[in-house]
Every structure is written in C-alpha cells, then in structure tokens.
Design an enzyme around this catalytic site. Sequence first.
Site, PDB file in Angstrom:
ATOM      1  N   ASN A   8       0.855  -1.185   0.000  1.00 13.41           N
ATOM      2  CA  ASN A   8       0.000   0.000   0.000  1.00 13.41           C
ATOM      3  C   ASN A   8       0.900   1.247   0.000  1.00 13.41           C
ATOM      4  O   ASN A   8       1.657   1.456   0.957  1.00 13.41           O
ATOM      5  CB  ASN A   8      -0.904  -0.054   1.241  1.00 13.41           C
ATOM      6  CG  ASN A   8      -1.840   1.120   1.311  1.00 13.41           C
ATOM      7  OD1 ASN A   8      -1.419   2.239   1.028  1.00 13.41           O
ATOM      8  ND2 ASN A   8      -3.075   0.890   1.686  1.00 13.41           N
ATOM      9  N   HIS A  11       1.165   6.166   1.868  1.00 12.15           N
ATOM     10  CA  HIS A  11       1.927   7.091   2.709  1.00 12.15           C
ATOM     11  C   HIS A  11       3.065   7.796   1.985  1.00 12.15           C
ATOM     12  O   HIS A  11       3.610   8.772   2.497  1.00 12.15           O
ATOM     13  CB  HIS A  11       2.371   6.407   3.996  1.00 12.15           C
ATOM     14  CG  HIS A  11       1.190   6.102   4.859  1.00 12.15           C
ATOM     15  ND1 HIS A  11       0.200   7.034   5.112  1.00 12.15           N
ATOM     16  CD2 HIS A  11       0.792   4.969   5.481  1.00 12.15           C
ATOM     17  CE1 HIS A  11      -0.735   6.488   5.869  1.00 12.15           C
ATOM     18  NE2 HIS A  11      -0.406   5.231   6.096  1.00 12.15           N
ATOM     19  N   HIS A  44      -5.474   3.730  -1.680  1.00  6.06           N
ATOM     20  CA  HIS A  44      -6.789   4.083  -1.127  1.00  6.06           C
ATOM     21  C   HIS A  44      -7.124   5.512  -1.538  1.00  6.06           C
ATOM     22  O   HIS A  44      -6.507   6.462  -1.055  1.00  6.06           O
ATOM     23  CB  HIS A  44      -6.715   3.954   0.407  1.00  6.06           C
ATOM     24  CG  HIS A  44      -8.017   4.178   1.108  1.00  6.06           C
ATOM     25  ND1 HIS A  44      -8.169   3.991   2.466  1.00  6.06           N
ATOM     26  CD2 HIS A  44      -9.240   4.579   0.664  1.00  6.06           C
ATOM     27  CE1 HIS A  44      -9.415   4.258   2.814  1.00  6.06           C
ATOM     28  NE2 HIS A  44     -10.079   4.630   1.743  1.00  6.06           N
ATOM     29  N   ARG A  46      -9.249   8.174  -0.865  1.00  9.26           N
ATOM     30  CA  ARG A  46     -10.218   8.565   0.163  1.00  9.26           C
ATOM     31  C   ARG A  46     -11.102   9.686  -0.356  1.00  9.26           C
ATOM     32  O   ARG A  46     -10.694  10.482  -1.200  1.00  9.26           O
ATOM     33  CB  ARG A  46      -9.493   9.018   1.445  1.00  9.26           C
ATOM     34  CG  ARG A  46      -8.726   7.899   2.134  1.00  9.26           C
ATOM     35  CD  ARG A  46      -8.181   8.370   3.471  1.00  9.26           C
ATOM     36  NE  ARG A  46      -9.226   8.504   4.461  1.00  9.26           N
ATOM     37  CZ  ARG A  46      -9.447   7.654   5.467  1.00  9.26           C
ATOM     38  NH1 ARG A  46      -8.676   6.614   5.642  1.00  9.26           N
ATOM     39  NH2 ARG A  46     -10.421   7.864   6.327  1.00  9.26           N
ATOM     40  N   ARG A  50      -7.034  12.903   1.042  1.00 14.60           N
ATOM     41  CA  ARG A  50      -5.966  13.396   1.917  1.00 14.60           C
ATOM     42  C   ARG A  50      -4.576  12.906   1.503  1.00 14.60           C
ATOM     43  O   ARG A  50      -3.584  13.520   1.848  1.00 14.60           O
ATOM     44  CB  ARG A  50      -6.236  13.025   3.378  1.00 14.60           C
ATOM     45  CG  ARG A  50      -6.020  11.581   3.685  1.00 14.60           C
ATOM     46  CD  ARG A  50      -6.107  11.313   5.165  1.00 14.60           C
ATOM     47  NE  ARG A  50      -7.453  11.494   5.667  1.00 14.60           N
ATOM     48  CZ  ARG A  50      -7.914  10.867   6.753  1.00 14.60           C
ATOM     49  NH1 ARG A  50      -7.127  10.078   7.443  1.00 14.60           N
ATOM     50  NH2 ARG A  50      -9.144  11.038   7.154  1.00 14.60           N
ATOM     51  N   GLU A  71      -8.550   0.682  -2.976  1.00 14.68           N
ATOM     52  CA  GLU A  71      -9.413   0.724  -1.786  1.00 14.68           C
ATOM     53  C   GLU A  71     -10.298   1.946  -1.885  1.00 14.68           C
ATOM     54  O   GLU A  71      -9.843   3.025  -2.272  1.00 14.68           O
ATOM     55  CB  GLU A  71      -8.570   0.839  -0.517  1.00 14.68           C
ATOM     56  CG  GLU A  71      -7.859  -0.411  -0.148  1.00 14.68           C
ATOM     57  CD  GLU A  71      -6.999  -0.179   1.081  1.00 14.68           C
ATOM     58  OE1 GLU A  71      -7.190   0.809   1.807  1.00 14.68           O
ATOM     59  OE2 GLU A  71      -6.100  -0.998   1.293  1.00 14.68           O
ATOM     60  N   THR A 102      -8.057   3.391   8.613  1.00 11.90           N
ATOM     61  CA  THR A 102      -9.325   2.660   8.597  1.00 11.90           C
ATOM     62  C   THR A 102      -9.493   1.916   9.928  1.00 11.90           C
ATOM     63  O   THR A 102      -8.764   0.975  10.215  1.00 11.90           O
ATOM     64  CB  THR A 102      -9.338   1.664   7.415  1.00 11.90           C
ATOM     65  OG1 THR A 102      -8.830   2.339   6.270  1.00 11.90           O
ATOM     66  CG2 THR A 102     -10.730   1.164   7.143  1.00 11.90           C
ATOM     67  N   GLU A 152     -11.293  -9.412   2.945  1.00 16.68           N
ATOM     68  CA  GLU A 152      -9.998  -9.059   3.529  1.00 16.68           C
ATOM     69  C   GLU A 152     -10.238  -8.877   5.019  1.00 16.68           C
ATOM     70  O   GLU A 152     -11.024  -8.018   5.430  1.00 16.68           O
ATOM     71  CB  GLU A 152      -9.420  -7.767   2.925  1.00 16.68           C
ATOM     72  CG  GLU A 152      -8.108  -7.386   3.624  1.00 16.68           C
ATOM     73  CD  GLU A 152      -7.361  -6.213   3.009  1.00 16.68           C
ATOM     74  OE1 GLU A 152      -7.565  -5.910   1.817  1.00 16.68           O
ATOM     75  OE2 GLU A 152      -6.569  -5.593   3.746  1.00 16.68           O
ATOM     76  N   HIS A 195      -3.750  -4.687   7.765  1.00 12.85           N
ATOM     77  CA  HIS A 195      -3.866  -3.574   8.702  1.00 12.85           C
ATOM     78  C   HIS A 195      -3.000  -3.824   9.934  1.00 12.85           C
ATOM     79  O   HIS A 195      -3.225  -4.794  10.656  1.00 12.85           O
ATOM     80  CB  HIS A 195      -5.305  -3.282   9.153  1.00 12.85           C
ATOM     81  CG  HIS A 195      -5.460  -1.828   9.514  1.00 12.85           C
ATOM     82  ND1 HIS A 195      -5.013  -1.311  10.691  1.00 12.85           N
ATOM     83  CD2 HIS A 195      -5.931  -0.775   8.809  1.00 12.85           C
ATOM     84  CE1 HIS A 195      -5.227  -0.017  10.713  1.00 12.85           C
ATOM     85  NE2 HIS A 195      -5.781   0.338   9.570  1.00 12.85           N
TER      86      HIS A 195
HETATM   87  N1  PXP Z   1      -5.881  -3.130   4.052  1.00 10.77           N
HETATM   88  C1  PXP Z   1      -6.833  -2.161   4.091  1.00 10.77           C
HETATM   89  C2  PXP Z   1      -8.198  -2.490   3.581  1.00 10.77           C
HETATM   90  C3  PXP Z   1      -6.536  -0.874   4.584  1.00 10.77           C
HETATM   91  O1  PXP Z   1      -7.514   0.068   4.622  1.00 10.77           O
HETATM   92  C4  PXP Z   1      -5.214  -0.583   5.000  1.00 10.77           C
HETATM   93  C5  PXP Z   1      -4.882   0.792   5.488  1.00 10.77           C
HETATM   94  O2  PXP Z   1      -5.021   1.702   4.450  1.00 10.77           O
HETATM   95  C6  PXP Z   1      -4.257  -1.604   4.917  1.00 10.77           C
HETATM   96  C7  PXP Z   1      -4.621  -2.873   4.467  1.00 10.77           C
HETATM   97  C8  PXP Z   1      -2.824  -1.373   5.291  1.00 10.77           C
HETATM   98  O3  PXP Z   1      -2.701  -1.073   6.647  1.00 10.77           O
HETATM   99  P1  PXP Z   1      -1.312  -0.633   7.228  1.00 10.77           P
HETATM  100  O4  PXP Z   1      -0.965   0.694   6.624  1.00 10.77           O
HETATM  101  O5  PXP Z   1      -1.545  -0.563   8.699  1.00 10.77           O
HETATM  102  O6  PXP Z   1      -0.297  -1.691   6.836  1.00 10.77           O
END
Ligand code: PXP
Length: 245
Positions: A8, A11, A44, A46, A50, A71, A102, A152, A195
């Site tokens: 992901n 960031h 993602h 949003r 952001r 996402e 999330t 998921e 997550h």
């Molecule tokens: N899976 C989903 C559906 C999420 O919303 C997120 C956070 O955006 C993640 C995985 C990844 O989470 P983390 O950044 O804590 O690894």
Amino acid sequence: MAIKLGVNIDHIATIREARKIREPDPVAAAILAEIAGCHGITAHLREDRRHIQERDVRLLRGVVTTHLNMEMAPTPEMVQLAIDIQPDMVTLVPENREEVTTEGGLNVAARIDDLSKSIASFKNNDIAVSVFIDPDTDQVKAAKKAGADFAEFHTGRFANAFDMGASADVEREFAALQDMTVLARKYGLRVNAGHGLNYRNVGYIASIEGIEELNIGHSIIGRAALVGIDRAVKEMLDAIRRAEH
Ligand code: PXP
C-alpha cells in the site's frame, strides 16, 4: 499456497501532500515496489483525497504490471470513478473523515442490499471485489451473500494486542482470524488480510493456511524511508516466506 504481498503506497502520497507539491510520487514508489518483487499495489482513494489523488490511481492503472487494488468507500461517486479507472480489484472499506486510518471493518451485514448492487456493477465491469471486514461470522456470511469475491480480514485488533504484549488477546484474535479464514473459504470466498502488519507480527498471519494475500502499508513505507523501498519490500517478502508452511 505462496502468500502474496500487496504494498500500500498511500503514505508516499501522505509525504507529498504535506507540502502539496509533486514529490515524492506514489507512482514511482509503486514501480520500485514491483521491481523489488511485490505481487500487487494497493492505493486508497479517500473521499477527502488526503493522500492519494485521482491522478495517482489513473497513472497507477497505466503502469502497474502486477495487480492494482483500489481501496475505496462504497459511495456512488467512488463506484463510478472505480468503474472508469478499471483497477483489477476494488476493496470496499468504511471511511470516517476524522479517522487517522481505517479503524474497523465494513459493516456488510448492516447494508447487504446496497452493497450487493455496487458489487454487481463491479463484477459486470470485470472488476473483482473484496470487502474489508472484521473476523466475525455474521460479516463473513454477509460478504458471501452480497456477492464479494474476497474477504480481507482486518488484522488491527491482532496487531494492537501483539504490540501491547497481551498474549491472551493475541491468541484470541489469532484464533478468530484462523477460524474465519476457514469459514470464508468454506463459503467459497477467497481471503486476504491486512492492517497494522509489520516485520515482527507478519509471520503469525502468514502462517494461516488459506490466506492468499497480505496488504501492508505503513510498516513497509516507514522502513523504506530509512532503508529504501527495495530493501523494505524484500525484507517483508522474506519475513512472509519464513512463516509459510
Ligand atoms: N488493508 C486495508 C483495507 C486498509 O484500509 C489498509 C490501510 O489503508 C491496509 C490494508 C494497510 O494497513 P497498514 O498501513 O496498517 O499496513
């Protein structure tokens, strides 16, 4: 089954948006993560934009050669946008404007009818659908009923318990993830998880038989800021491989 890693890259966009300029580019990060060997890219979009912007997802669609997972909150606007962009998969997540990340799974059980309609429009457009849910029997049943391809599982509660060294809670959350993986697969759902996963706790989740893919963001991008994306992704792939059956 070899577990896949979806990175992901939100960031990287968070850092860019701190200055509202063009760098660092999450699209460049996605290319580097793929070269390092990950199996998919997750972003993602949003509602408040952001971090990831529409431009990012459109460019990602053009350059990602593995698997693009978008996402999004299941709102009419986002559904239309995703159908236009055509990612390989969408993951439907809940969204609260004030949350830092999330916070819990989508309550599919509470809105099966409207989610079924969105899920059907994705599937008519050849987009696979995953729903981000807590490891809970009712939510698994609802995911199946709504027509999702994947569940998921939200691993946040497990990750928090692990961080606090609360072993009874770790065991309980781990058991829930294991049991719900078995149940979901029994219903014909495919299973991903994510997550709060990091280099220390990922081995536990990667050892669960039946999980296909882990989506990991914060820990990989945080480490990449220190050691580079290539090393951060490869070290996570190694941590996953060590735990597999
Ligand atoms: N899976 C989903 C559906 C999420 O919303 C997120 C956070 O955006 C993640 C995985 C990844 O989470 P983390 O950044 O804590 O690894």
